[in-house]
Design an enzyme around this catalytic site. Structure first.
Site, mmCIF file in Angstrom:
data_model
loop_
_atom_site.group_PDB
_atom_site.id
_atom_site.type_symbol
_atom_site.label_atom_id
_atom_site.label_comp_id
_atom_site.label_asym_id
_atom_site.label_seq_id
_atom_site.Cartn_x
_atom_site.Cartn_y
_atom_site.Cartn_z
ATOM 1 N N ASP A 77 0.856 -1.176 0.000
ATOM 2 C CA ASP A 77 0.000 0.000 0.000
ATOM 3 C C ASP A 77 0.895 1.229 0.000
ATOM 4 O OD1 ASP A 77 0.929 0.270 2.620
ATOM 5 O OD2 ASP A 77 -0.891 -0.556 3.516
ATOM 6 N N ALA A 78 0.340 2.392 0.369
ATOM 7 C CA ALA A 78 1.104 3.638 0.284
ATOM 8 C C ALA A 78 2.332 3.628 1.184
ATOM 9 C CB ALA A 78 0.203 4.817 0.630
ATOM 10 N N LYS A 100 0.101 -8.066 11.500
ATOM 11 C CA LYS A 100 0.681 -7.988 10.168
ATOM 12 C C LYS A 100 2.125 -7.502 10.257
ATOM 13 C CE LYS A 100 -3.784 -7.009 7.974
ATOM 14 N NZ LYS A 100 -4.592 -6.025 7.213
ATOM 15 N N LYS A 110 -13.214 -0.996 -2.753
ATOM 16 C CA LYS A 110 -12.282 -0.031 -2.155
ATOM 17 C C LYS A 110 -10.904 -0.225 -2.779
ATOM 18 C CE LYS A 110 -10.462 -0.293 2.079
ATOM 19 N NZ LYS A 110 -10.475 -0.369 3.566
ATOM 20 N N LYS A 125 -6.730 1.296 -2.915
ATOM 21 C CA LYS A 125 -5.707 2.040 -2.188
ATOM 22 C C LYS A 125 -5.288 3.276 -2.980
ATOM 23 C CE LYS A 125 -5.333 -1.016 1.155
ATOM 24 N NZ LYS A 125 -5.510 -0.705 2.587
ATOM 25 N N ASP A 181 -8.604 4.313 0.287
ATOM 26 C CA ASP A 181 -7.868 4.166 1.544
ATOM 27 C C ASP A 181 -6.442 4.660 1.341
ATOM 28 O OD1 ASP A 181 -6.688 3.408 3.897
ATOM 29 O OD2 ASP A 181 -7.182 1.279 3.731
ATOM 30 N N ASN A 203 -4.176 4.929 3.850
ATOM 31 C CA ASN A 203 -3.265 4.297 4.814
ATOM 32 C C ASN A 203 -2.327 5.293 5.499
ATOM 33 O OD1 ASN A 203 -3.612 1.687 2.676
ATOM 34 N ND2 ASN A 203 -3.739 1.239 4.864
ATOM 35 N N GLU A 239 -8.863 1.993 12.229
ATOM 36 C CA GLU A 239 -8.419 0.598 12.199
ATOM 37 C C GLU A 239 -7.106 0.360 12.948
ATOM 38 O OE1 GLU A 239 -5.890 -0.443 8.354
ATOM 39 O OE2 GLU A 239 -7.823 0.390 7.780
ATOM 40 N N HIS A 255 -12.854 -3.093 10.620
ATOM 41 C CA HIS A 255 -11.697 -3.386 9.775
ATOM 42 C C HIS A 255 -11.352 -4.870 9.777
ATOM 43 C CE1 HIS A 255 -7.186 -3.946 9.578
ATOM 44 N NE2 HIS A 255 -7.434 -3.370 8.416
ATOM 45 N N GLU A 310 -15.943 -5.470 5.791
ATOM 46 C CA GLU A 310 -14.890 -5.555 4.780
ATOM 47 C C GLU A 310 -14.639 -7.004 4.374
ATOM 48 O OE1 GLU A 310 -10.549 -3.436 4.167
ATOM 49 O OE2 GLU A 310 -11.171 -3.947 6.201
#
Length: 387
Positions: free
Chosen positions: A35-36, A71, A184, A186, A215, A217, A267, A317, A337
């Site tokens: 992701d970002a 994670k 959704k 990113k 999102d 992030n 989240e 989340h 989600e």
């Protein structure tokens, strides 16, 4: 040596926890996920998700299964803390879930009431609620008092930044084809024009009627979030998620007040107290708590009551296997989600159609652990004796 109750139980105590097993499990992801935060060098691509599973059995043979997760890092720490405090459950009445939660917090009081400590407690807490609902012969949502038998659902796993735009379009079509209601994707690419071009392609592909979310992030600073928020207005989004640092309460409040598009966040917060600050400052339109991250179902229910009192929308989340039930019991129409990542861990599957995820008739959470869980188990620890 087992933990014994500190005082005599009354007639209402008809069962006690006899045995439990902790399992540390590593679920590999088929493709490294970015992701970002990855694109800007804050993190490395995610290759696996660590799970802490707790299985509980009582003297009368009732069983419950719960889990927490982490994670990238934290899985071994969660397991280690859970192992230290697990013995406190032996001999306790499994119905006394609030009491047990408090007892586990005090067992590890020096490490605090948020973060890794309460995430470890969450796995025990979820297992106790699963057991309680199974003993009642009810799906957890029905035990809690459902407001609906299905919840609006949207997909995230097909819209990560590591996926080329064409792949995101194909993933969106596949999700909608499986009955999922919203998409959704990113955002937060170092070049904001890339985000806008990609989002425009998705909106054109899925049409104006399909709910669409983004999102970031936590990627943007306040000026960037303001500019991007205004640029995103044209896409008629359901929400902009985590536009700022998760703990920038004042920044989120100012952004939510200035944009027409709703702002969602929460989240990454690790306690009810942290979410209460969001609510107190009107720092979002939609809160996104994660039951395993804030300490389990017991804590989630406290937060849900506070959120509903202040008329906040809810979109929990991840962990749809838990959150479907909690969302079904929330008075204001929520979202849940959809991630298919966890499916190999369980023998059962959730039913999705016409944009909604359905609560099954199976008691408890409605899931049993698959053989694959054992294959991915790194270590285990047992406490007590099987009845």
């Amino acid at each position: 040596m087992t933990n014994q109750p500190t005082h005599a139980a009354g007639d209402a105590t008809i069962d006690r926890i006899a045995w439990l097993r902790l399992s540390s499990v590593a679920l590999p992801l088929a493709t490294p996920v970015s992701d970002a935060k990855v694109l800007t060098g804050r993190q490395k691509p995610m290759t696996e998700v660590a799970f802490l599973f707790v299985e509980i059995t009582t003297e009368q043979g009732h069983e419950g299964v719960g889990f927490s997760y982490s994670k990238r890092a934290g899985g071994p720490g969660q397991f280690a803390h859970a192992r230290e405090i697990a013995e406190n459950l032996i001999g306790e009445d499994p119905s006394d879930i609030g009491k047990i939660w408090t007892q586990l917090v005090w067992a590890g009081a020096s490490v605090g009431r948020s973060g890794l400590a309460t995430q470890a407690i969450a796995a025990f807490d979820v297992a106790l609620w699963d057991l309680k609902a199974k003993r009642a012969g009810l799906p957890l949502a029905k035990l809690l008092g459902a407001h609906r038998d299905s919840v609006r659902c949207y997909n995230t796993s097909g819209g990560f930044l590591h996926s080329p735009t064409e792949q995101v379009l194909d993933n969106s079509s596949a999700s909608l084809g499986h009955g999922i209601g919203g998409i959704k994707i990113k955002v937060g690419h170092p070049d904001g024009k890339f985000d806008l071009k990609r989002l425009a392609a998705v909106r054109e592909h899925i049409g104006d009627a399909v709910p669409l979310m983004v999102d970031a992030n936590q990627q943007w600073d306040r000026p960037t979030a303001q500019r991007m928020g205004r640029a995103l207005e044209e896409f008629d989004l359901v929400w902009i998620e985590e536009p700022l640092d998760a703990y920038d309460t004042q920044g989120h409040a100012a952004l939510a007040a200035s944009l027409d598009t709703p702002v969602a966040t929460g989240e990454m917060l690790a306690s009810v107290a942290e979410h209460a600050e969001l609510i107190r400052h009107n720092a979002a339109d939609i809160i996104q708590p994660d039951a395993p991250r804030i300490g389990g179902i017991t804590q989630f229910l406290k937060l849900a009551a506070l959120a509903e009192h202040h008329q906040f929308q809810l979109a929990p989340h991840f962990a749809m296997e838990i959150h479907l039930h909690l969302a079904a019991a929330y008075p204001i129409e929520p979202w849940v989600e959809h991630f298919d990542w966890l499916e190999p861990l369980f023998n059962e599957r959730l039913k999705i159609r016409d944009g909604r995820m359905y609560v099954s008739s199976r008691p408890g959470l409605g899931f049993t652990l698959s053989d694959q869980v054992r294959a991915w188990t790194l270590t285990q620890h047992e406490v007590g004796s099987r009845p």
